[in-house]
Design a protein around this motif. Structure first.
Motif, PDB file in Angstrom:
ATOM      1  N   VAL A 181      87.057  -0.396 -67.686  1.00 60.85           N
ATOM      2  CA  VAL A 181      85.811  -0.251 -66.935  1.00 60.85           C
ATOM      3  C   VAL A 181      85.712   1.179 -66.423  1.00 60.85           C
ATOM      4  O   VAL A 181      86.683   1.941 -66.470  1.00 60.85           O
ATOM      5  CB  VAL A 181      85.748  -1.241 -65.742  1.00 60.85           C
ATOM      6  N   SER A 182      84.549   1.536 -65.938  1.00 66.34           N
ATOM      7  CA  SER A 182      84.311   2.900 -65.469  1.00 66.34           C
ATOM      8  C   SER A 182      84.958   3.153 -64.111  1.00 66.34           C
ATOM      9  O   SER A 182      84.639   2.464 -63.134  1.00 66.34           O
ATOM     10  CB  SER A 182      82.810   3.162 -65.363  1.00 66.34           C
ATOM     11  N   PRO A 183      85.853   4.155 -64.009  1.00 72.16           N
ATOM     12  CA  PRO A 183      86.417   4.507 -62.703  1.00 72.16           C
ATOM     13  C   PRO A 183      85.359   4.989 -61.718  1.00 72.16           C
ATOM     14  O   PRO A 183      85.476   4.755 -60.514  1.00 72.16           O
ATOM     15  CB  PRO A 183      87.418   5.624 -63.039  1.00 72.16           C
ATOM     16  N   VAL A 184      84.332   5.664 -62.233  1.00 70.92           N
ATOM     17  CA  VAL A 184      83.265   6.173 -61.360  1.00 70.92           C
ATOM     18  C   VAL A 184      82.566   5.015 -60.663  1.00 70.92           C
ATOM     19  O   VAL A 184      82.283   5.066 -59.460  1.00 70.92           O
ATOM     20  CB  VAL A 184      82.258   7.020 -62.164  1.00 70.92           C
ATOM     21  N   GLN A 185      82.288   3.951 -61.405  1.00 68.47           N
ATOM     22  CA  GLN A 185      81.647   2.780 -60.806  1.00 68.47           C
ATOM     23  C   GLN A 185      82.533   2.129 -59.760  1.00 68.47           C
ATOM     24  O   GLN A 185      82.052   1.644 -58.741  1.00 68.47           O
ATOM     25  CB  GLN A 185      81.296   1.761 -61.898  1.00 68.47           C
ATOM     26  N   ALA A 229      77.499  -6.843 -62.960  1.00 65.86           N
ATOM     27  CA  ALA A 229      77.528  -6.508 -61.532  1.00 65.86           C
ATOM     28  C   ALA A 229      78.332  -5.238 -61.304  1.00 65.86           C
ATOM     29  O   ALA A 229      77.954  -4.389 -60.487  1.00 65.86           O
ATOM     30  CB  ALA A 229      78.117  -7.663 -60.727  1.00 65.86           C
ATOM     31  N   TYR A 230      79.443  -5.103 -62.012  1.00 68.99           N
ATOM     32  CA  TYR A 230      80.293  -3.909 -61.877  1.00 68.99           C
ATOM     33  C   TYR A 230      79.514  -2.657 -62.264  1.00 68.99           C
ATOM     34  O   TYR A 230      79.532  -1.649 -61.541  1.00 68.99           O
ATOM     35  CB  TYR A 230      81.529  -4.056 -62.767  1.00 68.99           C
ATOM     36  N   ASP A 231      78.823  -2.715 -63.397  1.00 63.84           N
ATOM     37  CA  ASP A 231      78.092  -1.539 -63.885  1.00 63.84           C
ATOM     38  C   ASP A 231      76.870  -1.213 -63.036  1.00 63.84           C
ATOM     39  O   ASP A 231      76.391  -0.073 -63.041  1.00 63.84           O
ATOM     40  CB  ASP A 231      77.651  -1.763 -65.337  1.00 63.84           C
ATOM     41  N   ALA A 232      76.369  -2.214 -62.289  1.00 64.10           N
ATOM     42  CA  ALA A 232      75.146  -2.008 -61.503  1.00 64.10           C
ATOM     43  C   ALA A 232      75.425  -1.621 -60.056  1.00 64.10           C
ATOM     44  O   ALA A 232      74.484  -1.291 -59.325  1.00 64.10           O
ATOM     45  CB  ALA A 232      74.293  -3.275 -61.529  1.00 64.10           C
ATOM     46  N   VAL A 233      76.682  -1.664 -59.613  1.00 62.73           N
ATOM     47  CA  VAL A 233      76.978  -1.412 -58.206  1.00 62.73           C
ATOM     48  C   VAL A 233      76.582   0.017 -57.839  1.00 62.73           C
ATOM     49  O   VAL A 233      76.796   0.959 -58.597  1.00 62.73           O
ATOM     50  CB  VAL A 233      78.471  -1.658 -57.901  1.00 62.73           C
ATOM     51  N   HIS A 234      75.948   0.160 -56.679  1.00 63.76           N
ATOM     52  CA  HIS A 234      75.514   1.505 -56.282  1.00 63.76           C
ATOM     53  C   HIS A 234      75.487   1.694 -54.767  1.00 63.76           C
ATOM     54  O   HIS A 234      76.071   2.618 -54.257  1.00 63.76           O
ATOM     55  CB  HIS A 234      74.128   1.823 -56.854  1.00 63.76           C
ATOM     56  N   ALA A 235      74.818   0.813 -54.031  1.00 60.36           N
ATOM     57  CA  ALA A 235      74.616   1.048 -52.601  1.00 60.36           C
ATOM     58  C   ALA A 235      75.788   0.536 -51.781  1.00 60.36           C
ATOM     59  O   ALA A 235      76.575  -0.285 -52.227  1.00 60.36           O
ATOM     60  CB  ALA A 235      73.323   0.376 -52.127  1.00 60.36           C
ATOM     61  N   SER A 236      75.883   1.033 -50.555  1.00 65.54           N
ATOM     62  CA  SER A 236      76.930   0.580 -49.647  1.00 65.54           C
ATOM     63  C   SER A 236      76.623  -0.820 -49.154  1.00 65.54           C
ATOM     64  O   SER A 236      75.486  -1.114 -48.766  1.00 65.54           O
ATOM     65  CB  SER A 236      77.037   1.531 -48.450  1.00 65.54           C
TER      66      SER A 236
END
Length: 434
Positions: free
Chosen positions: A254-258, A415-422
């Motif tokens: 998975v993406s570490p940035v995400q 859900a993992y790829d879409a996470v963005h806001a606090s």
């Protein structure tokens, strides 16, 4: 005749993101701390100390009941998860793997940099701590002598033991224990809600904690411990921004940035509060937002908050043991380094998710036969080190559930790829009816 109504939703309140509030608190705390120290402003030092102390006090207020009910509920929640035993064993295995990697990095850094050399410190500068840890104390201290003292003295390890026993007993009782489990889940939700309010005060607490640290210790203290301090921060940074992303990319795929987008609020709060347990509700929230099933996250995160300590129980004791040995002119051999790794993996529960890693350090020193006076050499600098240690701890506590979920095909990758806001910012948003 129709009557028109204004259905327009009120405009949302403008508020800086939670991470920005914490960052602003850090900057303001540093400035106020520097002002208080350089101008010798006594009342400001006292104010900063009270503000920071009150914030930590509020976090600790909920620790004992939070740990008890979180562990109890998390164990019983495993019955809702397929292959629960497999998930629990995989979680423990990855806790051990990441701890071994972290302690190896700590040992390499310590051996390369010689943190005890050139400090000007001598054995006479050390002092024995009031409380020391040994394997006998560790093993016998797990079992409480009564049910009240662990809560009044905040002995987290004993609270975990009682909660685990209660959880296993509830599983054995089945339906007969359902009223207790329902009550426990309600109490846990109540505690998490109250602690969520405390978490919202983190920017203010940051000002007090960072400001008091600067005002009390200043930059002069870091001079003597420059190499040691740099070693701890570099070691934690390598694990946090090197090892963890590598595991996410290669093992979990998975993406570490995400991951950092989702987990950053918890990592940030951990840096400020210096408490894995105090950060636990937020850690669990960000872990669930990263796609980890709630039933599994509710077990893995509380379990990790009390036992998963890559910063406090792996990197720190490894470098600290080398530091103390050099100050006392004691040579360590290969067997000693293997013992440090063993203690880091097996004894990490001794840190129990609270601020400071003194118990873990004394356990390591006693195992190696190093002087306990070495602990006194490091107490003054401990609050500065504890920030990055706890941030690393919490990142690992969110990382392992993601890895295990991904490998067991349980992770919600959308859900993992879409996470963005606090999640803290999202919690403040109240839907407005049209």
């Amino acid at each position: 005749m129709s009557v028109s109504t204004n259905t327009k939703s009120p405009s949302p309140r403008l508020r800086a993101p939670f991470w920005a509030q914490i960052l602003a608190g850090l900057v303001l705390g540093v400035l106020l701390g520097w002002l208080a120290r350089s101008q010798d402003v006594g009342w400001l030092v006292t104010t900063l100390e009270k503000v920071g102390g009150t914030f930590i006090g509020l976090l600790k207020l909920a620790v004992a009941p939070l740990v008890f009910f979180a562990i109890l509920v998390s164990i019983t929640n495993l019955r809702k998860v397929n292959n629960a035993a497999r998930l629990a064993s995989r979680t423990l295995l990855w806790f051990m793997i990441t701890s071994l990697i972290a302690v190896a990095i700590g040992l390499v850094i310590g051996l390369v940099t010689n943190p005890g050399a050139g400090t000007g410190l001598t054995p006479a500068d050390g002092a024995r701590p009031e409380k020391t840890g040994s394997w006998i104390d560790f093993l016998t201290g797990i079992v409480p002598t009564d049910v009240i003292t662990p809560f009044t003295e905040l002995n987290v390890l004993q609270i975990v033991f009682m909660a685990a026993v209660a959880g296993i007993a509830a599983l054995q009782l089945g339906e007969k224990a359902q009223p207790i489990l329902t009550l426990s889940e309600s109490v846990l939700e109540l505690l998490q809600k109250a602690l969520w309010w405390v978490i919202r005060l983190a920017p203010l607490g940051t000002v007090g904690l960072i400001g008091n640290a600067i005002a009390t210790y200043g930059w002069d203290l870091i001079g003597k411990y420059a190499t040691f301090t740099a070693d701890i921060y570099i070691g934690c940074a390598i694990v946090l921004f090197g090892v963890y992303p590598a595991l996410l990319a290669t093992v979990a795929k998975v993406s570490p940035v995400q991951f950092f987008k989702g987990a950053w609020p918890a990592i940030q709060l951990a840096f400020v509060s210096r408490s894995s347990v105090g950060t636990m509700p937020l850690t669990q929230k960000v872990t669930e937002r990263l796609g980890v099933p709630k039933e599994y996250a509710s077990f893995a995160v509380p379990f990790g908050a009390t036992t998963k300590m890559d910063g406090c129980a792996a990197i720190y004791p490894a470098i600290a043991a080398i530091f103390v040995a050099q100050i006392f002119d004691i040579q360590l051999g290969v067997g000693d380094y293997l013992l440090i790794a063993f203690v880091s993996v097996v004894g990490s529960a001794a840190t129990a998710g609270l601020t400071g890693a003194t118990v873990m350090l004394t356990l390591t020193l006693s195992t190696l036969g190093l002087p306990m006076e070495g602990v006194g050499l490091l107490l003054a600098i401990d609050p500065i080190l504890d920030m990055i240690r706890t941030a690393t701890n919490v990142a690992g506590q969110a990382l392992v559930p993601v890895i295990v979920s991904a490998r067991e095909n349980l992770l919600d990758r959308d859900a993992y790829d879409a996470v963005h806001a606090s999640p803290v910012d999202e919690a403040d948003r109240v839907p407005v009816a049209a």
